[in-house]
Motif scaffolding. Sequence first.
Motif, mmCIF file in Angstrom:
data_model
loop_
_atom_site.group_PDB
_atom_site.id
_atom_site.type_symbol
_atom_site.label_atom_id
_atom_site.label_comp_id
_atom_site.label_asym_id
_atom_site.label_seq_id
_atom_site.Cartn_x
_atom_site.Cartn_y
_atom_site.Cartn_z
ATOM 1 N N ASN A 197 40.656 17.397 -46.509
ATOM 2 C CA ASN A 197 39.341 17.356 -45.852
ATOM 3 C C ASN A 197 39.005 15.943 -45.381
ATOM 4 O OD1 ASN A 197 39.001 20.066 -46.227
ATOM 5 N ND2 ASN A 197 37.574 19.898 -47.932
ATOM 6 N N ARG A 198 39.399 14.964 -46.161
ATOM 7 C CA ARG A 198 39.094 13.596 -45.743
ATOM 8 C C ARG A 198 39.893 13.224 -44.484
ATOM 9 N NH1 ARG A 198 39.119 8.153 -49.346
ATOM 10 N NH2 ARG A 198 41.350 8.473 -49.217
ATOM 11 N N ASN A 199 41.171 13.637 -44.444
ATOM 12 C CA ASN A 199 41.965 13.393 -43.221
ATOM 13 C C ASN A 199 41.317 14.069 -42.021
ATOM 14 O OD1 ASN A 199 43.759 12.050 -44.821
ATOM 15 N ND2 ASN A 199 45.259 13.722 -44.913
ATOM 16 N N ASN A 215 32.010 28.146 -51.015
ATOM 17 C CA ASN A 215 30.722 28.736 -50.668
ATOM 18 C C ASN A 215 29.733 28.533 -51.809
ATOM 19 O OD1 ASN A 215 29.147 30.152 -48.741
ATOM 20 N ND2 ASN A 215 29.087 31.871 -50.164
ATOM 21 N N HIS A 216 28.494 28.283 -51.465
ATOM 22 C CA HIS A 216 27.448 28.135 -52.492
ATOM 23 C C HIS A 216 26.267 28.990 -52.072
ATOM 24 C CE1 HIS A 216 29.816 24.940 -54.207
ATOM 25 N NE2 HIS A 216 29.865 24.346 -53.027
ATOM 26 N N THR A 217 25.860 29.877 -52.957
ATOM 27 C CA THR A 217 24.736 30.750 -52.640
ATOM 28 C C THR A 217 23.425 29.965 -52.759
ATOM 29 O OG1 THR A 217 24.368 31.457 -54.912
ATOM 30 C CG2 THR A 217 25.998 32.706 -53.631
ATOM 31 N N LEU A 218 22.375 30.545 -52.181
ATOM 32 C CA LEU A 218 21.072 29.881 -52.273
ATOM 33 C C LEU A 218 20.641 29.778 -53.738
ATOM 34 C CD1 LEU A 218 19.147 28.664 -50.275
ATOM 35 C CD2 LEU A 218 18.007 30.866 -50.055
ATOM 36 N N GLY A 219 20.913 30.833 -54.507
ATOM 37 C CA GLY A 219 20.572 30.807 -55.933
ATOM 38 C C GLY A 219 21.275 29.679 -56.664
ATOM 39 N N GLU A 220 22.544 29.448 -56.334
ATOM 40 C CA GLU A 220 23.280 28.363 -56.988
ATOM 41 C C GLU A 220 22.642 27.008 -56.666
ATOM 42 O OE1 GLU A 220 27.409 28.026 -55.844
ATOM 43 O OE2 GLU A 220 27.749 26.365 -57.226
ATOM 44 N N VAL A 221 22.290 26.809 -55.399
ATOM 45 C CA VAL A 221 21.680 25.528 -54.988
ATOM 46 C C VAL A 221 20.420 25.270 -55.815
ATOM 47 C CG1 VAL A 221 20.586 24.284 -53.083
ATOM 48 C CG2 VAL A 221 22.589 25.724 -52.643
ATOM 49 N N ILE A 222 19.578 26.293 -55.910
ATOM 50 C CA ILE A 222 18.312 26.141 -56.641
ATOM 51 C C ILE A 222 18.573 25.893 -58.129
ATOM 52 C CG2 ILE A 222 16.251 27.423 -57.389
ATOM 53 C CD1 ILE A 222 16.376 28.797 -54.593
ATOM 54 N N ASN A 223 19.481 26.665 -58.696
ATOM 55 C CA ASN A 223 19.689 26.581 -60.142
ATOM 56 C C ASN A 223 20.338 25.271 -60.582
ATOM 57 O OD1 ASN A 223 18.432 28.990 -60.871
ATOM 58 N ND2 ASN A 223 20.229 30.170 -60.260
ATOM 59 N N VAL A 224 21.250 24.727 -59.763
ATOM 60 C CA VAL A 224 21.853 23.451 -60.178
ATOM 61 C C VAL A 224 20.817 22.330 -60.130
ATOM 62 C CG1 VAL A 224 24.251 24.025 -59.616
ATOM 63 C CG2 VAL A 224 22.811 22.931 -57.874
ATOM 64 N N LEU A 225 19.898 22.408 -59.170
ATOM 65 C CA LEU A 225 18.864 21.361 -59.079
ATOM 66 C C LEU A 225 17.902 21.468 -60.271
ATOM 67 C CD1 LEU A 225 18.288 21.534 -55.234
ATOM 68 C CD2 LEU A 225 19.331 19.626 -56.482
ATOM 69 N N ILE A 226 17.514 22.697 -60.601
ATOM 70 C CA ILE A 226 16.661 22.889 -61.790
ATOM 71 C C ILE A 226 17.409 22.406 -63.027
ATOM 72 C CG2 ILE A 226 15.602 24.639 -63.297
ATOM 73 C CD1 ILE A 226 15.091 26.309 -60.726
ATOM 74 N N GLY A 227 18.695 22.757 -63.108
ATOM 75 C CA GLY A 227 19.507 22.364 -64.267
ATOM 76 C C GLY A 227 19.635 20.854 -64.408
ATOM 77 N N TYR A 260 22.506 19.537 -42.620
ATOM 78 C CA TYR A 260 23.283 20.251 -41.601
ATOM 79 C C TYR A 260 24.812 20.197 -41.783
ATOM 80 C CZ TYR A 260 18.754 20.162 -39.283
ATOM 81 O OH TYR A 260 17.428 20.296 -38.987
ATOM 82 N N GLY A 261 25.302 21.083 -42.604
ATOM 83 C CA GLY A 261 26.763 21.219 -42.707
ATOM 84 C C GLY A 261 27.362 20.411 -43.836
ATOM 85 N N VAL A 262 26.709 20.371 -44.972
ATOM 86 C CA VAL A 262 27.188 19.520 -46.066
ATOM 87 C C VAL A 262 27.719 20.292 -47.279
ATOM 88 C CG1 VAL A 262 25.959 17.399 -45.533
ATOM 89 C CG2 VAL A 262 24.733 19.208 -46.742
ATOM 90 N N LEU A 263 27.070 21.394 -47.658
ATOM 91 C CA LEU A 263 27.359 21.975 -48.976
ATOM 92 C C LEU A 263 28.746 22.583 -49.084
ATOM 93 C CD1 LEU A 263 23.945 23.614 -49.940
ATOM 94 C CD2 LEU A 263 24.914 21.439 -50.696
ATOM 95 N N HIS A 264 29.236 23.194 -48.005
ATOM 96 C CA HIS A 264 30.505 23.892 -48.186
ATOM 97 C C HIS A 264 31.704 22.954 -48.278
ATOM 98 C CE1 HIS A 264 30.266 24.116 -43.694
ATOM 99 N NE2 HIS A 264 31.500 23.728 -43.837
ATOM 100 N N TRP A 265 31.469 21.660 -48.137
ATOM 101 C CA TRP A 265 32.557 20.692 -48.387
ATOM 102 C C TRP A 265 32.631 20.304 -49.857
ATOM 103 C CZ3 TRP A 265 35.599 20.631 -44.399
ATOM 104 C CH2 TRP A 265 35.060 20.891 -43.134
#
Length: 268
Positions: free
Chosen positions: A8-10, A204-216, A123-128
């Motif tokens: 991915n870095r290349n 892939n990261h679901t919306l639920g995962e995004v929310i839960n890791v931040l709460i965690g 814009y286009g960050v999480l799936h990396w």
Amino acid sequence: MDEYLQANRNLWDEWTTEHEQSPFYDVPAFKAGKDRLRSIELEELGDVRGKRLLHLQCHFGMDTLAWARRGAIATGVDFSERSIALARSLSQELNIPADFICSDVENLPAVLFGEFDIVFTSYGVLHWLRDLKQWAEIIAHFLAPGGIFYIVEDHPFMRILGAGSETELKLANPYFFPGPDKIENVPSYATGGQGDMHTFYIWNHTLGEVINVLIGAGLRIEFLHEFPYAARAKFDGMKKGEDNWWRLTRQDGLIPFLFSLQARKTKQ
Ligand SMILES: C[S@@+](CC[C@H](N)C(=O)[O-])C[C@H]1O[C@@H](n2cnc3c(N)ncnc32)[C@H](O)[C@@H]1O
């Protein structure tokens, strides 16, 4: 760095060279004073004057520099050496002060010290990113007490759709998959399908995962907004409005394309 991150870095080093020349990023217009910050983040993040702003996955820094133009004390981070070299040269050429750090997000606490009023990413960050729990902990680590994390990002629901055109929208991808997913022989989103072909890996990261890791990680979610329009054409037949957002023509308003979220590190 493992084989996925290295690949991915290349990729991002190669894409930086393509993107610098692309009308999509339009570097000459940026140099002339125009920037690509959009109404969502401008309205939701508000006045950044005097704020210490950390921009994660800043690519070659145009948005970081746009926040700096608005008065933020900005630091941009990206793991592509070519992106960071270009960001530094734009900063120097345009005389917009900002720091740029070349680092994988995962390793950032080892190379960057200090705390920030705002951690921003867009814009286009999480799936990396493969490990979102660690990502959220790093965000919390860099936030000053009372500081905010803000993200505006592609909505993960939208990724389940595939189509040649709007009239053929169909379920094409799973919502739940752990990754890495190997994507082969595709050109950059910024080259209108004309660029070189590349292979890369996404998670892939679901919306639920995004929310839960931040709460965690100890952050308090202040809002989550969903938007039925996109920052660029995601499917053939989408139309760009006068407000610069891209919409489906026949099914406008039916599908979420973006979300934004703000979370705060509480003071204690
Ligand atoms: C789509 S771009 C960011 C979008 C940015 N808002 C823009 O339009 O320029 C994604 C960025 O993430 C960076 N990136 C991907 N994986 C990363 C990682 N693990 N650590 C740091 N940066 C990473 C890439 O180099 C790329 O610059």
